[in-house]
Write a protein that holds these residues in place. Structure first.
Motif, PDB file in Angstrom:
ATOM      1  N   LEU A 281       0.805  -1.217   0.000  1.00  0.00           N
ATOM      2  CA  LEU A 281       0.000   0.000   0.000  1.00  0.00           C
ATOM      3  C   LEU A 281       0.843   1.275   0.000  1.00  0.00           C
ATOM      4  O   LEU A 281       0.501   2.249  -0.668  1.00  0.00           O
ATOM      5  N   ALA A 282       1.937   1.273   0.732  1.00  0.00           N
ATOM      6  CA  ALA A 282       2.633   2.533   1.017  1.00  0.00           C
ATOM      7  C   ALA A 282       3.935   2.751   0.268  1.00  0.00           C
ATOM      8  O   ALA A 282       4.496   3.848   0.336  1.00  0.00           O
ATOM      9  N   PHE A 283       4.439   1.762  -0.454  1.00  0.00           N
ATOM     10  CA  PHE A 283       5.773   1.916  -1.035  1.00  0.00           C
ATOM     11  C   PHE A 283       5.848   2.972  -2.131  1.00  0.00           C
ATOM     12  O   PHE A 283       6.918   3.491  -2.446  1.00  0.00           O
ATOM     13  N   PHE A 284       4.710   3.302  -2.739  1.00  0.00           N
ATOM     14  CA  PHE A 284       4.735   4.209  -3.892  1.00  0.00           C
ATOM     15  C   PHE A 284       5.316   5.576  -3.542  1.00  0.00           C
ATOM     16  O   PHE A 284       6.018   6.192  -4.364  1.00  0.00           O
ATOM     17  N   LEU A 285       5.049   6.051  -2.325  1.00  0.00           N
ATOM     18  CA  LEU A 285       5.492   7.406  -1.966  1.00  0.00           C
ATOM     19  C   LEU A 285       7.005   7.490  -1.771  1.00  0.00           C
ATOM     20  O   LEU A 285       7.660   8.323  -2.429  1.00  0.00           O
ATOM     21  N   PRO A 286       7.628   6.678  -0.902  1.00  0.00           N
ATOM     22  CA  PRO A 286       9.088   6.757  -0.788  1.00  0.00           C
ATOM     23  C   PRO A 286       9.790   6.366  -2.082  1.00  0.00           C
ATOM     24  O   PRO A 286      10.855   6.906  -2.393  1.00  0.00           O
ATOM     25  N   THR A 290      12.218   9.140  -3.848  1.00  0.00           N
ATOM     26  CA  THR A 290      13.642   8.816  -3.977  1.00  0.00           C
ATOM     27  C   THR A 290      14.066   8.806  -5.442  1.00  0.00           C
ATOM     28  O   THR A 290      15.146   9.297  -5.799  1.00  0.00           O
ATOM     29  N   ARG A 291      13.239   8.258  -6.299  1.00  0.00           N
ATOM     30  CA  ARG A 291      13.548   8.245  -7.734  1.00  0.00           C
ATOM     31  C   ARG A 291      13.699   9.668  -8.270  1.00  0.00           C
ATOM     32  O   ARG A 291      14.656   9.977  -8.978  1.00  0.00           O
ATOM     33  N   THR A 292      12.774  10.533  -7.919  1.00  0.00           N
ATOM     34  CA  THR A 292      12.840  11.924  -8.389  1.00  0.00           C
ATOM     35  C   THR A 292      14.085  12.623  -7.873  1.00  0.00           C
ATOM     36  O   THR A 292      14.777  13.322  -8.633  1.00  0.00           O
ATOM     37  N   LEU A 293      14.396  12.423  -6.603  1.00  0.00           N
ATOM     38  CA  LEU A 293      15.568  13.061  -5.997  1.00  0.00           C
ATOM     39  C   LEU A 293      16.857  12.601  -6.678  1.00  0.00           C
ATOM     40  O   LEU A 293      17.708  13.425  -7.034  1.00  0.00           O
ATOM     41  N   ILE A 309      18.871   1.438  -4.919  1.00  0.00           N
ATOM     42  CA  ILE A 309      18.600   2.349  -3.798  1.00  0.00           C
ATOM     43  C   ILE A 309      17.115   2.667  -3.704  1.00  0.00           C
ATOM     44  O   ILE A 309      16.527   2.671  -2.616  1.00  0.00           O
ATOM     45  N   VAL A 310      16.487   2.919  -4.847  1.00  0.00           N
ATOM     46  CA  VAL A 310      15.059   3.226  -4.860  1.00  0.00           C
ATOM     47  C   VAL A 310      14.256   2.039  -4.332  1.00  0.00           C
ATOM     48  O   VAL A 310      13.283   2.209  -3.582  1.00  0.00           O
ATOM     49  N   THR A 311      14.677   0.831  -4.681  1.00  0.00           N
ATOM     50  CA  THR A 311      13.996  -0.371  -4.189  1.00  0.00           C
ATOM     51  C   THR A 311      14.094  -0.487  -2.673  1.00  0.00           C
ATOM     52  O   THR A 311      13.091  -0.712  -1.983  1.00  0.00           O
ATOM     53  N   ILE A 312      15.300  -0.306  -2.156  1.00  0.00           N
ATOM     54  CA  ILE A 312      15.513  -0.418  -0.708  1.00  0.00           C
ATOM     55  C   ILE A 312      14.711   0.641   0.040  1.00  0.00           C
ATOM     56  O   ILE A 312      14.051   0.351   1.051  1.00  0.00           O
ATOM     57  N   VAL A 313      14.754   1.864  -0.452  1.00  0.00           N
ATOM     58  CA  VAL A 313      14.016   2.947   0.204  1.00  0.00           C
ATOM     59  C   VAL A 313      12.506   2.718   0.089  1.00  0.00           C
ATOM     60  O   VAL A 313      11.749   3.032   1.016  1.00  0.00           O
ATOM     61  N   GLY A 314      12.058   2.159  -1.041  1.00  0.00           N
ATOM     62  CA  GLY A 314      10.635   1.869  -1.201  1.00  0.00           C
ATOM     63  C   GLY A 314      10.129   0.908  -0.142  1.00  0.00           C
ATOM     64  O   GLY A 314       9.077   1.127   0.468  1.00  0.00           O
TER      65      GLY A 314
END
Length: 355
Positions: A281-286, A290-293, A309-314
């Motif tokens: 439910l929540a992974f889309f936001l982080p 992170t991808r944009t940053l 990195i994006v995967t881990i942060v997600g």
């Protein structure tokens, strides 16, 4: 859920798995990490315009990533399918409907300004209404799951083999209507129904893997080579081949989960599996943030490392959002409030019922 997160079976069912099933959480953990990885990697590569080293791993997992998730979702259905319709609909339809409506609204809240900039706010409103017919973004899984539960209960008087054969034919037919609910139902129902129909065999397979870990490990190695070879030759989506890869991959992940649970390795995967819907439910936001940053700052120039990195942060970010919600008493984000139950509430009920 038991305190460890493993699923506890009730008695009186033809399917009577052990009281502790950590391997199921491990298998779900592997699946949810692969789901986040897929969205993270493909999103980064699309924005960057080039692939990275993570692309091969996503391609390797594609044949079995969702088949395994749906098969596991059907494993414990024999324990509850005999319940009366009111309780069944509460646990298997209203439950997921609540979180779909809530989180599709949250996702729209973040994405609406960008949509409005491209079109208009009127169009954004229409898109929001359309999301209740056409599943929105990453949320199609919990949109489709209640449909599977209802169809399975409605068809109980039909010979199971007939349903399974029809479901298998739908998967091989490659139905493409443009409507996600129909297309994904045709492509995935056979795995969910197989989890329900062959649950005893899956549990028995796990028991054998636990008793003979060396044989299980060797079999996993052979499966990985075959799966990778078929994917590399571009044959993974051929009719029948995709069905075989889906089932063999689901069995492989169940075996892998069993071996990890037996060795008590990579406990973070078990934790992710225990909270797989929270992450879903929540992974889309982080992930998106992170991808944009990373794309804007170019701090990490390598596309593959950026995707990792994006995967881990997600994954980690979704769990942090869940913990923050609990601390801020925003339990409604991950726990269904009393007002949205149509049957007597279960004691200690959380996002994913112990069924």
């Amino acid at each position: 859920m038991a305190p460890s997160g493993t699923i506890v079976a009730s008695g009186g069912s033809k399917t009577s798995p052990p009281a502790r099933l950590d391997w199921v959480d491990y298998a779900k953990g592997i699946c949810i990490v692969m789901v986040v990885m897929m969205h993270s990697v493909l999103g980064v590569e699309l924005a960057a315009g080039e692939p990275g080293f993570m692309h091969a791993l996503v391609a390797f997992a594609k044949p079995f990533r969702m088949p395994d998730f749906f098969l596991i979702s059907g494993l414990f259905l024999p324990l509850v399918i005999d319940r009366d319709w009111r309780i069944y609909l509460d646990r298997k339809v209203v439950h997921f409907a609540y979180f779909y409506v809530l989180w599709v609204t949250i996702q729209f809240g973040f994405k609406a300004p960008a949509f409005a900039a491209e079109t208009s706010w009127h169009h954004v409103g229409l898109l929001y209404l359309e999301s209740f017919i056409e599943p929105f973004g990453t949320l199609w899984f919990i949109y489709l799951l209640p449909i599977f539960f209802v169809v399975t209960k409605l068809t109980r008087r039909i010979p199971p083999l007939a349903i399974w054969l029809v479901a298998a034919m739908l998967e091989t037919a490659r139905i493409t209507t443009g409507w996600t609910a129909i297309d994904e139902f045709c492509a995935r129902f056979v795995y969910f129904y197989s989890g329900y129909l062959f649950a005893d065999y899956v549990f028995a397979l796990s028991d054998r893997a636990r008793r003979h870990p060396a044989v299980a490990l060797a079999t996993l190695g052979a499966w990985a080579l075959v799966n990778a070879g078929i994917v590399a030759h571009g044959a993974s989506e051929w009719p029948m081949v995709s069905l075989l890869l889906g089932f063999s991959g689901a069995v492989a992940i169940a075996t892998m989960g069993t071996l990890l649970a037996h060795a008590r390795w990579l406990n973070f995967l078990r934790f992710c599996g225990e909270h797989s819907i929270v992450i879903y439910l929540a992974f889309f936001l982080p992930m998106a943030a992170t991808r944009t940053l990373l794309l804007r700052t170019v701090v990490v120039p390598d596309i593959g490392m950026m995707s990792l990195i994006v995967t881990i942060v997600g994954v980690a970010g979704a769990l942090l959002i869940w913990r923050a919600a609990l601390r801020l008493h925003a339990h409604f984000l991950f726990e269904r409030p009393d007002a949205f139950w149509i049957a007597p509430k279960k004691a200690g009920s959380v996002l994913q019922p112990a069924e």
